[in-house]
Design an enzyme around this catalytic site. Structure first.
Site, PDB file in Angstrom:
ATOM      1  CG  ASP A   9      -6.517   3.199 -19.814  1.00 12.17           C
ATOM      2  OD1 ASP A   9      -7.390   2.610 -19.124  1.00 12.17           O
ATOM      3  OD2 ASP A   9      -5.294   3.145 -19.560  1.00 12.17           O
ATOM      4  CG  ASP A  14      -2.741   4.982 -18.678  1.00 12.86           C
ATOM      5  OD1 ASP A  14      -3.399   4.919 -17.618  1.00 12.86           O
ATOM      6  OD2 ASP A  14      -2.756   4.106 -19.551  1.00 12.86           O
ATOM      7  CG  ASN A  38      -7.607   4.182 -16.306  1.00 13.67           C
ATOM      8  OD1 ASN A  38      -7.917   3.243 -15.563  1.00 13.67           O
ATOM      9  ND2 ASN A  38      -6.370   4.394 -16.715  1.00 13.67           N
ATOM     10  CB  THR A 123      -0.369   1.489 -20.356  1.00 10.70           C
ATOM     11  OG1 THR A 123      -0.843   2.691 -21.002  1.00 10.70           O
ATOM     12  CG2 THR A 123       1.129   1.315 -20.603  1.00 10.70           C
ATOM     13  CG  PHE A 162      -9.426  -1.590 -15.147  1.00 12.75           C
ATOM     14  CD1 PHE A 162      -8.935  -0.768 -16.156  1.00 12.75           C
ATOM     15  CD2 PHE A 162     -10.763  -1.482 -14.806  1.00 12.75           C
ATOM     16  CE1 PHE A 162      -9.777   0.144 -16.797  1.00 12.75           C
ATOM     17  CE2 PHE A 162     -11.610  -0.578 -15.443  1.00 12.75           C
ATOM     18  CZ  PHE A 162     -11.107   0.235 -16.445  1.00 12.75           C
ATOM     19  CG  ASN A 163      -5.124  -2.162 -18.425  1.00 13.95           C
ATOM     20  OD1 ASN A 163      -5.951  -1.255 -18.328  1.00 13.95           O
ATOM     21  ND2 ASN A 163      -3.832  -1.980 -18.213  1.00 13.95           N
ATOM     22  CG  HIS A 233      -0.784  -0.369 -11.951  1.00 10.93           C
ATOM     23  ND1 HIS A 233      -0.659  -1.468 -11.117  1.00 10.93           N
ATOM     24  CD2 HIS A 233      -1.759   0.397 -11.403  1.00 10.93           C
ATOM     25  CE1 HIS A 233      -1.523  -1.368 -10.112  1.00 10.93           C
ATOM     26  NE2 HIS A 233      -2.194  -0.252 -10.253  1.00 10.93           N
ATOM     27  CG  ASP A 234      -0.429   2.143 -17.144  1.00  9.37           C
ATOM     28  OD1 ASP A 234      -1.346   2.986 -17.151  1.00  9.37           O
ATOM     29  OD2 ASP A 234      -0.649   0.914 -17.076  1.00  9.37           O
TER      30      ASP A 234
END
Ligand code: RIB
Ligand code: CA
Length: 304
Positions: A9, A14, A38, A123, A162-163, A233-234
């Site tokens: 996203d 990402d 996102n 992700t 969040f995800n 993060h991703d």
């Protein structure tokens, strides 16, 4: 060589995970699928195409997927990623559309084409992955390495990442699927911050674009966390496929709270194995932060 599919996203991190995949000979990127998260599906899809076109990799197929969670309301994170979902660099608009096929059917086709010998790297919210499991039960990837969840943190709420929070019902199906799932959560991603000192080592056109991404993305993390850098993060999830030694995992049980409002989307990880529930995922517990960040700088610079 590991064949991968990236379900994302974009989103700043990402986009960086996508660039890392393109720069890593250890993986073959079969395609990219997009999901609302996102930003809206339209924007995350446009962003995936914009990044691929920016590095001249527009032959890699992009398939658009779910435009909202399975049952929850769609929520975007424009406070983190901006109105475009990729605020910062002035990337040209996408020249090409996504492929006709829906992301879920695209994923199934690619997984079947390779007899399941594919690692799926989600992700974003897990909506597309849950739909894949439901609509194409014969097309199961051999492994899922996802960015999401946390043992002891939350970012969208005190309890949840969040995800997972976006689509907890989808996450529950993925963690309950019996597939080899690895969970790369905030416990490790928050320990590997990409700082201005790392950005100063970036070179070339791609390095310049990533620097602009991080200038915008870093603002949120400075304001909210007083971090001196940004968690990518991703890219940690992708890096774990490229270099498994970078993140230490433990085989634990993780269940998703889909009931409560207060703890909606919490990944309840049974660290001390108290529940008697079977382990169902490899949960990231430690990270070689310098190793990850050095790999990221080196690979981004290799894109020129
Ligand atoms: O919580 C961080 C995750 O949510 C990352 O994947 C970020 O891109 C957002 O999707
Ligand atoms: Ca993401």
């Amino acid at each position: 060589m590991t064949r991968i599919l990236l379900d994302c996203d974009p989103g700043h991190d990402d986009a960086i995970a996508l660039l890392l995949a393109l720069a890593s000979p250890e993986v073959e990127l079969l395609g990219v699928t997009t999901v609302a998260g996102n930003q809206t599906l339209e924007k995350t899809t446009a962003n995936a195409i914009r990044v691929l076109e920016f590095v001249g990799r527009d032959k890699i197929p992009v398939a658009a997927g779910a435009d909202r969670p399975l049952v929850r309301e769609q929520v975007v994170a424009s406070n983190v990623h901006g109105e475009t979902g990729l605020d910062g660099p002035d990337l040209p608009p996408p020249q090409a559309p996504p492929v006709e096929q829906h992301a879920v059917d695209f994923l199934a086709a690619k997984i079947r084409e390779h007899d399941g010998a594919v690692t799926l790297v989600p992700t974003g919210p897990l909506t597309n992955v849950a739909l894949l499991l439901a609509l194409h039960p014969d097309a199961r990837p051999e492994r899922i390495v996802l960015m999401g969840g946390a043992i002891a943190e939350g970012n969208v709420t005190p309890a949840a990442e969040f995800n997972i929070w976006c689509d907890p019902e989808a996450a529950a199906r993925v963690f309950g699927s019996g597939i080899d799932v690895t969970m790369i959560g905030l416990d490790v991603t928050h320990k590997a911050l990409f700082t201005p000192a790392h950005a100063a080592r970036l070179e070339g056109r791609v390095g310049g674009m990533v620097t602009e991404l991080l200038r915008f993305y870093g603002e949120f993390h400075r304001k909210v966390y007083d971090f001196d850098g940004s968690p990518i993060h991703d890219a940690v999830a992708l890096a774990h496929v490229v270099r498994p030694d970078l993140v230490e995992t433990k085989h634990l049980n993780a269940e998703i709270d889909v009931e409560s409002e207060l703890c909606r989307g919490r990944t309840v990880v049974d660290v001390w194995r108290r529940s008697g529930r079977e382990p169902n995922s490899h949960v990231g517990v430690e990270i070689d932060a310098d190793g990850f960040l050095d790999l990221l700088v080196e690979r981004l610079n290799a894109l020129g």
